[in-house]
Design a protein around this motif. Structure first.
Motif, PDB file in Angstrom:
ATOM      1  N   GLU A   1       0.757  -1.202  -0.034  1.00  0.00           N
ATOM      2  CA  GLU A   1       0.155   0.030   0.060  1.00  0.00           C
ATOM      3  C   GLU A   1       0.928   1.359   0.012  1.00  0.00           C
ATOM      4  OE1 GLU A   1      -2.208  -0.437   3.417  1.00  0.00           O
ATOM      5  OE2 GLU A   1      -3.835  -1.836   2.369  1.00  0.00           O
ATOM      6  N   VAL A   2       1.945   1.285   0.921  1.00  0.00           N
ATOM      7  CA  VAL A   2       2.968   2.352   0.936  1.00  0.00           C
ATOM      8  C   VAL A   2       3.464   2.675  -0.663  1.00  0.00           C
ATOM      9  CG1 VAL A   2       4.856   3.311   1.940  1.00  0.00           C
ATOM     10  CG2 VAL A   2       3.244   2.191   3.313  1.00  0.00           C
ATOM     11  N   VAL A   3       4.029   1.591  -0.937  1.00  0.00           N
ATOM     12  CA  VAL A   3       4.787   1.701  -2.344  1.00  0.00           C
ATOM     13  C   VAL A   3       3.618   2.375  -3.434  1.00  0.00           C
ATOM     14  CG1 VAL A   3       5.863   0.544  -4.166  1.00  0.00           C
ATOM     15  CG2 VAL A   3       6.587   0.011  -1.810  1.00  0.00           C
ATOM     16  N   THR A   4       2.620   1.656  -3.595  1.00  0.00           N
ATOM     17  CA  THR A   4       1.422   1.989  -4.476  1.00  0.00           C
ATOM     18  C   THR A   4       1.096   3.574  -4.370  1.00  0.00           C
ATOM     19  OG1 THR A   4       0.723  -0.249  -4.584  1.00  0.00           O
ATOM     20  CG2 THR A   4      -0.783   1.483  -5.274  1.00  0.00           C
ATOM     21  N   GLY A   5       0.753   3.871  -2.922  1.00  0.00           N
ATOM     22  CA  GLY A   5       0.365   5.447  -2.691  1.00  0.00           C
ATOM     23  C   GLY A   5       1.413   6.151  -2.944  1.00  0.00           C
ATOM     24  N   VAL A   6       2.600   5.944  -2.767  1.00  0.00           N
ATOM     25  CA  VAL A   6       3.755   6.812  -2.923  1.00  0.00           C
ATOM     26  C   VAL A   6       3.892   7.149  -4.327  1.00  0.00           C
ATOM     27  CG1 VAL A   6       6.445   7.170  -2.616  1.00  0.00           C
ATOM     28  CG2 VAL A   6       4.948   6.641  -0.611  1.00  0.00           C
TER      29      VAL A   6
ATOM     30  N   ALA B   1       1.485   6.721  -6.778  1.00  0.00           N
ATOM     31  CA  ALA B   1       0.501   7.386  -7.137  1.00  0.00           C
ATOM     32  C   ALA B   1       0.507   9.142  -6.759  1.00  0.00           C
ATOM     33  CB  ALA B   1      -0.922   6.823  -6.621  1.00  0.00           C
ATOM     34  N   GLU B   2       0.817   9.293  -5.697  1.00  0.00           N
ATOM     35  CA  GLU B   2       1.283  10.793  -5.090  1.00  0.00           C
ATOM     36  C   GLU B   2       2.274  11.399  -6.326  1.00  0.00           C
ATOM     37  OE1 GLU B   2       0.716  14.276  -3.438  1.00  0.00           O
ATOM     38  OE2 GLU B   2      -0.396  12.383  -2.965  1.00  0.00           O
ATOM     39  N   TYR B   3       3.447  10.612  -6.582  1.00  0.00           N
ATOM     40  CA  TYR B   3       4.271  11.033  -7.458  1.00  0.00           C
ATOM     41  C   TYR B   3       3.827  11.337  -8.947  1.00  0.00           C
ATOM     42  CZ  TYR B   3       8.146  10.586 -10.897  1.00  0.00           C
ATOM     43  OH  TYR B   3       9.028  10.875 -12.021  1.00  0.00           O
ATOM     44  N   LEU B   4       3.027  10.382  -9.349  1.00  0.00           N
ATOM     45  CA  LEU B   4       2.225  10.824 -10.788  1.00  0.00           C
ATOM     46  C   LEU B   4       1.233  11.926 -10.526  1.00  0.00           C
ATOM     47  CD1 LEU B   4       1.238   7.207 -11.765  1.00  0.00           C
ATOM     48  CD2 LEU B   4       3.272   8.517 -12.406  1.00  0.00           C
ATOM     49  N   ARG B   5       0.567  12.182  -9.466  1.00  0.00           N
ATOM     50  CA  ARG B   5      -0.190  13.309  -9.198  1.00  0.00           C
ATOM     51  C   ARG B   5       0.703  14.607  -9.098  1.00  0.00           C
ATOM     52  NH1 ARG B   5      -3.368   9.792  -6.089  1.00  0.00           N
ATOM     53  NH2 ARG B   5      -2.181  10.377  -4.239  1.00  0.00           N
ATOM     54  N   SER B   6       1.615  14.666  -8.475  1.00  0.00           N
ATOM     55  CA  SER B   6       2.634  15.729  -8.668  1.00  0.00           C
ATOM     56  C   SER B   6       3.148  15.979  -9.876  1.00  0.00           C
ATOM     57  CB  SER B   6       3.687  15.490  -7.297  1.00  0.00           C
ATOM     58  OG  SER B   6       4.599  14.673  -7.888  1.00  0.00           O
ATOM     59  N   ASN B   7       3.422  15.242 -10.689  1.00  0.00           N
ATOM     60  CA  ASN B   7       3.786  15.409 -11.969  1.00  0.00           C
ATOM     61  C   ASN B   7       3.081  15.868 -12.864  1.00  0.00           C
ATOM     62  OD1 ASN B   7       6.824  14.730 -11.636  1.00  0.00           O
ATOM     63  ND2 ASN B   7       6.668  12.732 -12.476  1.00  0.00           N
ATOM     64  N   GLU B   8       1.649  15.464 -12.717  1.00  0.00           N
ATOM     65  CA  GLU B   8       0.681  16.197 -13.688  1.00  0.00           C
ATOM     66  C   GLU B   8       0.458  17.490 -13.331  1.00  0.00           C
ATOM     67  OE1 GLU B   8      -1.159  14.950 -16.314  1.00  0.00           O
ATOM     68  OE2 GLU B   8       0.480  13.285 -16.134  1.00  0.00           O
ATOM     69  N   LYS B   9       0.252  17.952 -11.913  1.00  0.00           N
ATOM     70  CA  LYS B   9       0.349  19.292 -11.688  1.00  0.00           C
ATOM     71  C   LYS B   9       1.275  20.109 -12.106  1.00  0.00           C
ATOM     72  CE  LYS B   9      -2.309  18.511  -7.408  1.00  0.00           C
ATOM     73  NZ  LYS B   9      -2.397  18.162  -5.936  1.00  0.00           N
ATOM     74  N   LYS B  10       2.617  19.546 -12.057  1.00  0.00           N
ATOM     75  CA  LYS B  10       3.527  20.116 -12.604  1.00  0.00           C
ATOM     76  C   LYS B  10       3.418  20.502 -14.196  1.00  0.00           C
ATOM     77  CE  LYS B  10       7.128  18.682  -9.366  1.00  0.00           C
ATOM     78  NZ  LYS B  10       8.343  17.845  -9.405  1.00  0.00           N
TER      79      LYS B  10
END
Length: 58
Positions: free
Chosen positions: A38-43, A45-54
């Motif tokens: 869950e931690v690996v998947t969650g981190v 997913a957060e990385y992908l979201r932050s790159n989309e925002k950038k």
């Protein structure tokens, strides 16, 4: 891991000692999940979201 079309993917990852220590801290914190999976998947997913925002900002 389950893909967007519902198919299941198995992902093998390797971590350095430093990354393992960080995962242990995130697991203890509990904000990304209660298992390493869950931690690996969650981190990730957060990385992908932050790159989309950038990308949206540019």
């Amino acid at each position: 891991m389950i893909g967007s079309s519902g198919e299941i993917f198995h992902v093998k990852v390797k971590f350095t000692e430093q990354q393992s220590l960080l995962l242990d801290k995130l697991l203890a914190e509990g904000s990304f999940g209660s298992t390493y999976s869950e931690v690996v998947t969650g981190v990730f997913a957060e990385y992908l979201r932050s790159n989309e925002k950038k990308k949206e900002i540019k």
